[in-house]
Design a protein around this motif. Structure first.
Motif, PDB file in Angstrom:
ATOM      1  N   THR A   1     -11.476  80.314  28.938  1.00 53.16           N
ATOM      2  CA  THR A   1     -11.749  78.884  28.829  1.00 53.16           C
ATOM      3  C   THR A   1     -11.044  78.303  27.617  1.00 53.16           C
ATOM      4  N   TYR A   2     -10.347  77.202  27.848  1.00 52.82           N
ATOM      5  CA  TYR A   2      -9.700  76.433  26.785  1.00 52.82           C
ATOM      6  C   TYR A   2     -10.428  75.084  26.731  1.00 52.82           C
TER       7      TYR A   2
ATOM      8  N   THR B   1     -12.694  66.169  18.535  1.00 50.94           N
ATOM      9  CA  THR B   1     -12.205  64.816  18.272  1.00 50.94           C
ATOM     10  C   THR B   1     -11.665  64.150  19.529  1.00 50.94           C
ATOM     11  N   GLY B   2     -11.549  64.921  20.637  1.00 53.66           N
ATOM     12  CA  GLY B   2     -11.117  64.374  21.918  1.00 53.66           C
ATOM     13  C   GLY B   2      -9.639  64.534  22.133  1.00 53.66           C
ATOM     14  N   PRO B   3      -9.179  64.172  23.287  1.00 53.42           N
ATOM     15  CA  PRO B   3      -9.914  63.658  24.434  1.00 53.42           C
ATOM     16  C   PRO B   3     -10.671  64.781  25.159  1.00 53.42           C
ATOM     17  N   THR B   4     -11.563  64.380  26.055  1.00 59.39           N
ATOM     18  CA  THR B   4     -12.325  65.345  26.830  1.00 59.39           C
ATOM     19  C   THR B   4     -11.376  66.098  27.758  1.00 59.39           C
ATOM     20  N   ALA B   5     -11.337  67.409  27.604  1.00 61.66           N
ATOM     21  CA  ALA B   5     -10.488  68.248  28.460  1.00 61.66           C
ATOM     22  C   ALA B   5     -10.961  69.689  28.366  1.00 61.66           C
ATOM     23  N   GLN B   6     -10.874  70.365  29.492  1.00 62.16           N
ATOM     24  CA  GLN B   6     -11.214  71.787  29.528  1.00 62.16           C
ATOM     25  C   GLN B   6     -10.467  72.431  30.678  1.00 62.16           C
TER      26      GLN B   6
ATOM     27  N   VAL C   1     -11.016  70.069  33.824  1.00 58.64           N
ATOM     28  CA  VAL C   1     -12.009  69.013  33.608  1.00 58.64           C
ATOM     29  C   VAL C   1     -11.336  67.949  32.740  1.00 58.64           C
ATOM     30  N   ARG C   2     -11.192  66.767  33.311  1.00 57.91           N
ATOM     31  CA  ARG C   2     -10.644  65.619  32.591  1.00 57.91           C
ATOM     32  C   ARG C   2     -11.285  64.362  33.145  1.00 57.91           C
ATOM     33  N   LEU C   3     -11.351  63.353  32.344  1.00 57.74           N
ATOM     34  CA  LEU C   3     -11.940  62.086  32.782  1.00 57.74           C
ATOM     35  C   LEU C   3     -10.847  61.173  33.325  1.00 57.74           C
TER      36      LEU C   3
END
Length: 165
Positions: free
Chosen positions: A77-78, A83-88, A142-144
């Motif tokens: 998992t990365y 501090t963002g942005p939302t990402a995985q 996972v990204r918005l």
């Protein structure tokens, strides 16, 4: 009396030892060497999830810098920095990847078949699944953002990972 006890003890000790030579053990029968044949149903060795999708690959997929990988068993998992942005980016290898696909199928998720990646490959919103040589891999992003934006990068990541297997 004391002398009789000593004589009796010596006599018993001598008699106990007479004729009681240890008998040698019979030689062990010759045993032919055992040869083993590989089992037909032996599971293939699993590749390292963090080697299939490396740091640079994960950052390219996510479109942002990510923290160093966290490997746990057959996963990697990365995560994006706090501090963002939302990402995985999550990479699953083996039975866990296949189970992930099976559950999503049971839930009625929509899949697009992908050609030329391993033995079979499927894309859904945010995740790509593929099998190569009997080993399943899933890569989840996972990204918005609109999932349509992640389809091409997920397919490219799957091609990269399959090429490393």
């Amino acid at each position: 009396m004391r002398r009789r006890l000593v004589v009796l003890a010596l006599t018993l000790t001598t008699l106990a030892g007479c004729g009681n030579e240890p008998t040698p053990a019979p030689p062990a029968p010759a045993v032919p060497p055992v040869t083993t044949a590989p089992l037909v149903d032996e599971a293939p060795a699993l590749p390292d999830a963090c080697e299939l999708i490396k740091q640079a690959d994960a950052e390219k997929l996510a479109g942002t810098p990510l923290d160093p990988p966290l490997p746990v068993k057959d996963t990697c998992t990365y995560t994006g920095p706090v501090t963002g942005p939302t990402a995985q980016v999550e990479v699953y290898v083996g039975d866990g990847a296949k189970k992930f696909l099976d559950i999503d199928r049971e839930l009625g998720h929509a899949f697009t078949e992908l050609a030329g990646i391993g033995d079979e490959a499927h894309l859904e919103d945010g995740t790509v699944f593929f099998a190569k040589g009997g080993v399943w891999v899933s890569i989840r992003l996972v990204r918005l953002v609109d999932p349509a934006e992640t389809r091409d990068p997920l397919e490219a990541a799957a091609r990269t990972a399959a090429g490393r297997m």
